[in-house]
Design a protein around this motif. Structure first.
Motif, PDB file in Angstrom:
ATOM      1  N   GLU A  47       6.969  10.041  -5.779  1.00 19.75           N
ATOM      2  CA  GLU A  47       5.532   9.796  -5.678  1.00 19.75           C
ATOM      3  C   GLU A  47       4.979   9.254  -6.988  1.00 19.75           C
ATOM      4  OE1 GLU A  47       2.025   9.503  -3.669  1.00 19.75           O
ATOM      5  OE2 GLU A  47       3.982  10.099  -2.870  1.00 19.75           O
ATOM      6  N   GLU A  48       5.521   9.701  -8.118  1.00 16.28           N
ATOM      7  CA  GLU A  48       5.086   9.178  -9.410  1.00 16.28           C
ATOM      8  C   GLU A  48       5.439   7.713  -9.557  1.00 16.28           C
ATOM      9  OE1 GLU A  48       5.816  10.065 -14.187  1.00 16.28           O
ATOM     10  OE2 GLU A  48       6.749  11.313 -12.644  1.00 16.28           O
ATOM     11  N   LEU A  49       6.634   7.330  -9.083  1.00 20.49           N
ATOM     12  CA  LEU A  49       7.007   5.924  -9.130  1.00 20.49           C
ATOM     13  C   LEU A  49       6.105   5.084  -8.235  1.00 20.49           C
ATOM     14  CD1 LEU A  49      10.907   6.128  -9.056  1.00 20.49           C
ATOM     15  CD2 LEU A  49       9.492   5.325 -10.942  1.00 20.49           C
ATOM     16  N   LYS A  50       5.765   5.619  -7.058  1.00 21.47           N
ATOM     17  CA  LYS A  50       4.895   4.866  -6.156  1.00 21.47           C
ATOM     18  C   LYS A  50       3.499   4.694  -6.730  1.00 21.47           C
ATOM     19  CE  LYS A  50       5.602   7.453  -2.527  1.00 21.47           C
ATOM     20  NZ  LYS A  50       5.464   7.959  -1.141  1.00 21.47           N
ATOM     21  N   LEU A  65      -5.417   0.565   6.223  1.00 24.50           N
ATOM     22  CA  LEU A  65      -4.169   0.542   6.974  1.00 24.50           C
ATOM     23  C   LEU A  65      -3.834   1.920   7.532  1.00 24.50           C
ATOM     24  CD1 LEU A  65      -2.001  -1.721   4.657  1.00 24.50           C
ATOM     25  CD2 LEU A  65      -2.872  -2.305   6.914  1.00 24.50           C
ATOM     26  N   ARG A  66      -4.065   2.980   6.763  1.00 27.07           N
ATOM     27  CA  ARG A  66      -3.778   4.327   7.248  1.00 27.07           C
ATOM     28  C   ARG A  66      -4.681   4.700   8.417  1.00 27.07           C
ATOM     29  NH1 ARG A  66      -3.641   5.565   1.591  1.00 27.07           N
ATOM     30  NH2 ARG A  66      -1.509   5.808   0.861  1.00 27.07           N
ATOM     31  N   ARG A  67      -5.969   4.310   8.341  1.00 24.64           N
ATOM     32  CA  ARG A  67      -6.879   4.618   9.444  1.00 24.64           C
ATOM     33  C   ARG A  67      -6.441   3.910  10.711  1.00 24.64           C
ATOM     34  NH1 ARG A  67     -10.970   4.162   5.485  1.00 24.64           N
ATOM     35  NH2 ARG A  67     -11.363   2.015   6.128  1.00 24.64           N
ATOM     36  N   ALA A  68      -6.036   2.650  10.602  1.00 25.99           N
ATOM     37  CA  ALA A  68      -5.565   1.926  11.780  1.00 25.99           C
ATOM     38  C   ALA A  68      -4.281   2.534  12.327  1.00 25.99           C
ATOM     39  CB  ALA A  68      -5.341   0.452  11.427  1.00 25.99           C
ATOM     40  N   GLU A  69      -3.461   3.072  11.441  1.00 25.13           N
ATOM     41  CA  GLU A  69      -2.185   3.641  11.859  1.00 25.13           C
ATOM     42  C   GLU A  69      -2.367   4.991  12.523  1.00 25.13           C
ATOM     43  OE1 GLU A  69       0.780   5.190   8.936  1.00 25.13           O
ATOM     44  OE2 GLU A  69       1.732   3.288   9.379  1.00 25.13           O
ATOM     45  N   ASN A  70      -3.414   5.737  12.137  1.00 21.26           N
ATOM     46  CA  ASN A  70      -3.602   7.088  12.639  1.00 21.26           C
ATOM     47  C   ASN A  70      -4.333   7.138  13.974  1.00 21.26           C
ATOM     48  OD1 ASN A  70      -2.336   8.246  10.452  1.00 21.26           O
ATOM     49  ND2 ASN A  70      -4.220   8.483   9.268  1.00 21.26           N
ATOM     50  N   VAL A 211      -1.135  -6.640   0.057  1.00 19.43           N
ATOM     51  CA  VAL A 211      -0.586  -5.448  -0.582  1.00 19.43           C
ATOM     52  C   VAL A 211       0.565  -5.862  -1.490  1.00 19.43           C
ATOM     53  CG1 VAL A 211       0.497  -3.199  -0.162  1.00 19.43           C
ATOM     54  CG2 VAL A 211      -1.244  -4.069   1.419  1.00 19.43           C
ATOM     55  N   PRO A 212       0.679  -5.314  -2.715  1.00 21.55           N
ATOM     56  CA  PRO A 212       1.817  -5.647  -3.582  1.00 21.55           C
ATOM     57  C   PRO A 212       3.151  -5.315  -2.915  1.00 21.55           C
ATOM     58  CG  PRO A 212       0.121  -4.496  -4.814  1.00 21.55           C
ATOM     59  CD  PRO A 212      -0.298  -4.438  -3.388  1.00 21.55           C
ATOM     60  N   ILE A 213       4.199  -6.032  -3.321  1.00 23.13           N
ATOM     61  CA  ILE A 213       5.498  -5.888  -2.674  1.00 23.13           C
ATOM     62  C   ILE A 213       6.014  -4.458  -2.787  1.00 23.13           C
ATOM     63  CG2 ILE A 213       7.915  -6.616  -2.750  1.00 23.13           C
ATOM     64  CD1 ILE A 213       6.989  -9.377  -3.555  1.00 23.13           C
ATOM     65  N   GLU A 214       5.984  -3.896  -4.011  1.00 23.87           N
ATOM     66  CA  GLU A 214       6.510  -2.537  -4.192  1.00 23.87           C
ATOM     67  C   GLU A 214       5.719  -1.520  -3.379  1.00 23.87           C
ATOM     68  OE1 GLU A 214       5.919  -4.597  -6.637  1.00 23.87           O
ATOM     69  OE2 GLU A 214       7.847  -4.932  -7.650  1.00 23.87           O
ATOM     70  N   THR A 215       4.382  -1.703  -3.333  1.00 20.91           N
ATOM     71  CA  THR A 215       3.557  -0.775  -2.567  1.00 20.91           C
ATOM     72  C   THR A 215       3.872  -0.854  -1.082  1.00 20.91           C
ATOM     73  OG1 THR A 215       1.799  -1.052  -4.205  1.00 20.91           O
ATOM     74  CG2 THR A 215       1.196  -0.055  -2.103  1.00 20.91           C
ATOM     75  N   LEU A 217       6.690  -1.796   0.266  1.00 20.17           N
ATOM     76  CA  LEU A 217       8.017  -1.222   0.493  1.00 20.17           C
ATOM     77  C   LEU A 217       7.980   0.302   0.427  1.00 20.17           C
ATOM     78  CD1 LEU A 217      10.259  -3.717  -1.516  1.00 20.17           C
ATOM     79  CD2 LEU A 217      10.009  -3.543   0.964  1.00 20.17           C
ATOM     80  N   TRP A 218       7.200   0.862  -0.495  1.00 24.67           N
ATOM     81  CA  TRP A 218       7.092   2.320  -0.553  1.00 24.67           C
ATOM     82  C   TRP A 218       6.452   2.865   0.715  1.00 24.67           C
ATOM     83  CZ3 TRP A 218      10.026   5.158  -3.179  1.00 24.67           C
ATOM     84  CH2 TRP A 218      10.383   4.887  -4.498  1.00 24.67           C
ATOM     85  N   ARG A 219       5.503   2.140   1.265  1.00 21.00           N
ATOM     86  CA  ARG A 219       4.856   2.609   2.503  1.00 21.00           C
ATOM     87  C   ARG A 219       5.848   2.628   3.661  1.00 21.00           C
ATOM     88  NH1 ARG A 219       0.000   3.101   4.205  1.00 21.00           N
ATOM     89  NH2 ARG A 219       0.369   1.831   6.052  1.00 21.00           N
ATOM     90  N   VAL A 220       6.576   1.559   3.849  1.00 22.76           N
ATOM     91  CA  VAL A 220       7.507   1.533   4.972  1.00 22.76           C
ATOM     92  C   VAL A 220       8.705   2.446   4.720  1.00 22.76           C
ATOM     93  CG1 VAL A 220       6.813  -0.791   5.643  1.00 22.76           C
ATOM     94  CG2 VAL A 220       8.740  -0.488   4.077  1.00 22.76           C
ATOM     95  N   ALA A 221       8.944   2.807   3.456  1.00 19.62           N
ATOM     96  CA  ALA A 221      10.035   3.749   3.177  1.00 19.62           C
ATOM     97  C   ALA A 221       9.751   5.102   3.807  1.00 19.62           C
ATOM     98  CB  ALA A 221      10.226   3.900   1.665  1.00 19.62           C
TER      99      ALA A 221
END
Length: 335
Positions: A47-50, A65-70, A211-215, A217-221
């Motif tokens: 979580e610190e890395l994310k 995105l979270r609201r649409a997903e929920n 959305v940034p690439i790393e962000t 990827l962390w979300r879909v992880a």
């Protein structure tokens, strides 16, 4: 007291059984939560890395995105469960990792329906005491759905790990051909089958939203929860901060992933006998009990209708739970 004496069981013996059950339960909880806190420290590091990849205005997009997903078919039930269920986040991550298109409310209603069906069978059809029917319904209603979802999540993760080195190799070839990272991710989404392709497609769609690439990827992880995918994200984050040849880094990562897969298969072959023994020893008592309930209910009914039987069943259940947990730990070696 008279009832205990009639059944040939003294009060001292009952206290001894209860103390034994409590002691075994405390021991099991200590072992379980010891591993839980160790895993929690690892999640905190991830979580610190994310958090390094998040910025102010991006947080608004992520919340959208979270609201649409929920939003689900049982939105009210989902909101209530999110507020009052202690481990709602853990269950939701497990549902995402399993690939099932099931919301938290639908999962809870399915578990409740299963518990009511089991209670009806145990109480009405088999005529067992109310306490036994309640405990059996609670155990099966809570345990079976979690077991099914967890099993599907593990199988999906294994399938993902099997295909993931090919996806990394495809990214390496795309980067060496001069394509940008976003286009390399798009190639994986198009050319690699599920579940790898769908995971990268979701990441690509979020990247297209800004959305940034790393962000992304962390979300879909969170929807696959495998260490291999986390390795990719960490490697890309380090390369972005320190520079260097990303294609060469990912090529080394691909070789590492294939070596891990080979080691995992070897360990599975070495521990096959222990796993088979665990399955047989843990399932045999339930099979015998079920057969006796069908063939000769009067023979096994005292186990559920008398004080002596309930005490023995409780002690046996605690002992079996601890034994299954220990055998599972012995037969499971994480790579």
């Amino acid at each position: 007291m008279n009832a205990l004496a009639d059944h040939g069981l003294g009060i001292d013996m009952v206290v001894a059984y209860i103390a034994l059950g409590i002691g075994m339960t405390i021991l099991a909880l200590g072992v379980v939560f010891g591993g839980f806190f160790a895993e929690r420290r690892l999640r905190d590091r991830l979580e610190e890395l994310k958090s390094r990849t998040r910025s102010g205005h991006r947080a608004i997009q992520m919340a959208t995105l979270r609201r649409a997903e929920n939003v689900g078919r049982l939105a009210t039930v989902d909101r209530l469960l999110w507020r009052w269920l202690p481990n709602a986040g853990s269950i939701r991550r497990k549902l995402q990792a399993s690939g099932m298109k099931v919301s938290l409310g639908e999962f809870a209603l399915a578990a409740l329906a299963l518990a009511l069906a089991v209670a009806f069978v145990l109480k009405v059809l088999l005529g067992l005491p109310s306490l036994v029917a309640f405990l059996g319904a609670l155990a099966i209603g809570a345990g079976v759905p979690n077991f099914v979802v967890g099993r599907k999540a593990r199988r999906r993760g294994q399938k993902f790990n099997l295909l993931f080195p090919e996806a990394v190799d495809l990214m390496v070839r795309a980067l060496r051909a001069g394509l940008p990272v976003q286009e390399a991710l798009g190639n994986v989404a198009r050319d690699i089958k599920d579940p790898v392709g769908s995971i990268f497609l979701q990441a690509q769609q979020e990247i297209q939203l800004g959305v940034p690439i790393e962000t992304a990827l962390w979300r879909v992880a969170q929807t696959v929860q495998t260490d291999e995918f986390n390795f990719l994200i960490v490697a890309m984050s380090i390369q972005r901060d320190t520079g260097g040849n990303l294609a060469e880094t990912l090529a080394n990562l691909s070789a590492l992933l294939r070596a891990r897969q080979q080691l995992r298969l070897k360990i599975r072959a070495f521990t096959s006998e222990a796993r088979a023994t665990m399955l047989i020893m843990s399932g045999l008592p339930f099979v015998v009990c079920g057969l006796l309930l069908v063939v000769s209910p009067s023979y096994i009914k005292p186990l559920f209708t008398t004080t002596t039987g309930l005490t023995v069943a409780a002690a046996a259940g605690c002992s079996m739970a601890i034994g299954i947990f220990i055998m599972n730990k012995i037969a499971t070696i994480k790579v």
